[in-house]
Design a protein around this motif. Structure first.
Motif, PDB file in Angstrom:
ATOM      1  N   VAL A  10       0.838  -1.203   0.000  1.00 30.06           N
ATOM      2  CA  VAL A  10       0.000   0.000   0.000  1.00 30.06           C
ATOM      3  C   VAL A  10       0.872   1.251   0.000  1.00 30.06           C
ATOM      4  CG1 VAL A  10      -1.670   1.332   1.347  1.00 30.06           C
ATOM      5  CG2 VAL A  10      -1.973  -1.130   1.088  1.00 30.06           C
ATOM      6  N   THR A  30      -3.513   2.732  -6.468  1.00 31.17           N
ATOM      7  CA  THR A  30      -4.284   2.459  -5.258  1.00 31.17           C
ATOM      8  C   THR A  30      -5.601   1.750  -5.561  1.00 31.17           C
ATOM      9  OG1 THR A  30      -5.164   4.710  -5.343  1.00 31.17           O
ATOM     10  CG2 THR A  30      -3.284   4.330  -3.903  1.00 31.17           C
ATOM     11  N   THR A  49     -10.993  -2.573   3.042  1.00 30.34           N
ATOM     12  CA  THR A  49      -9.680  -2.157   2.553  1.00 30.34           C
ATOM     13  C   THR A  49      -9.796  -0.953   1.627  1.00 30.34           C
ATOM     14  OG1 THR A  49      -8.909  -4.440   2.682  1.00 30.34           O
ATOM     15  CG2 THR A  49      -7.621  -2.941   1.329  1.00 30.34           C
ATOM     16  N   ILE A  53      -8.109   2.722   2.320  1.00 28.30           N
ATOM     17  CA  ILE A  53      -7.166   3.310   1.361  1.00 28.30           C
ATOM     18  C   ILE A  53      -7.728   4.617   0.798  1.00 28.30           C
ATOM     19  CG2 ILE A  53      -6.116   2.989  -0.924  1.00 28.30           C
ATOM     20  CD1 ILE A  53      -5.736   0.036  -0.113  1.00 28.30           C
TER      21      ILE A  53
END
Length: 150
Positions: A10, A30, A49, A53
């Motif tokens: 990430v 991303t 997730t 993000i």
């Protein structure tokens, strides 16, 4: 060890996305992370997730929280549809999935920013940017596979 590698992936996606441009267009790396998590672990973990993000991306951009949070959350949720449960997974399906979800993320972010009058860009610039980002991510779609893929 898996958590460390995930966090490293990430961080690398954010760093590469902020430092690298191709023809003046930054990649949208991303998007690949929530897609992959949704693909491998299902819609719940994908949405979690993607939202996390997206929230990080929104806070780094300095604008309102929400556009990237929603866009990446949708990508994480939708990634599970390409895992072989709805369609039989093939590398072509992976490419189509990541391409279409990159465009969906870009559209979501643009629409929210237009609603709140944050950033207006010309339509031609938006189309060029999102299509090019989709094509760049499409390559990764071949390699990001669900667990049950042959």
């Amino acid at each position: 060890m898996k958590t460390f590698l995930f966090i490293l992936a990430v961080i690398m996606a954010f760093v590469i996305q902020s430092k690298v441009t191709i023809f003046g267009i930054p990649p949208s790396l991303t998007v690949t992370v929530p897609y992959y998590v949704g693909l491998r672990n299902g819609s719940r973990k994908g949405i979690l997730t993607g939202s996390l993000i997206g929230m990080i991306e929104d806070s780094l951009s300095g604008n309102i929280l929400g556009p990237h949070l929603l866009g990446k959350g949708i990508v994480g949720f939708s990634g599970s549809f390409f895992s072989g449960s709805l369609f039989r997974w093939t590398p072509i399906l992976g490419m189509i999935g990541l391409f279409s979800l990159t465009i969906l993320d870009g559209l979501t972010v643009l629409i929210i920013k237009m609603i709140f009058n944050i950033q207006l860009i010309p339509a031609s610039r938006f189309i060029t940017t999102v299509l090019f980002q989709g094509i760049m991510n499409m390559i990764a779609g071949v390699f990001l596979r669900p667990e049950n893929a042959e």
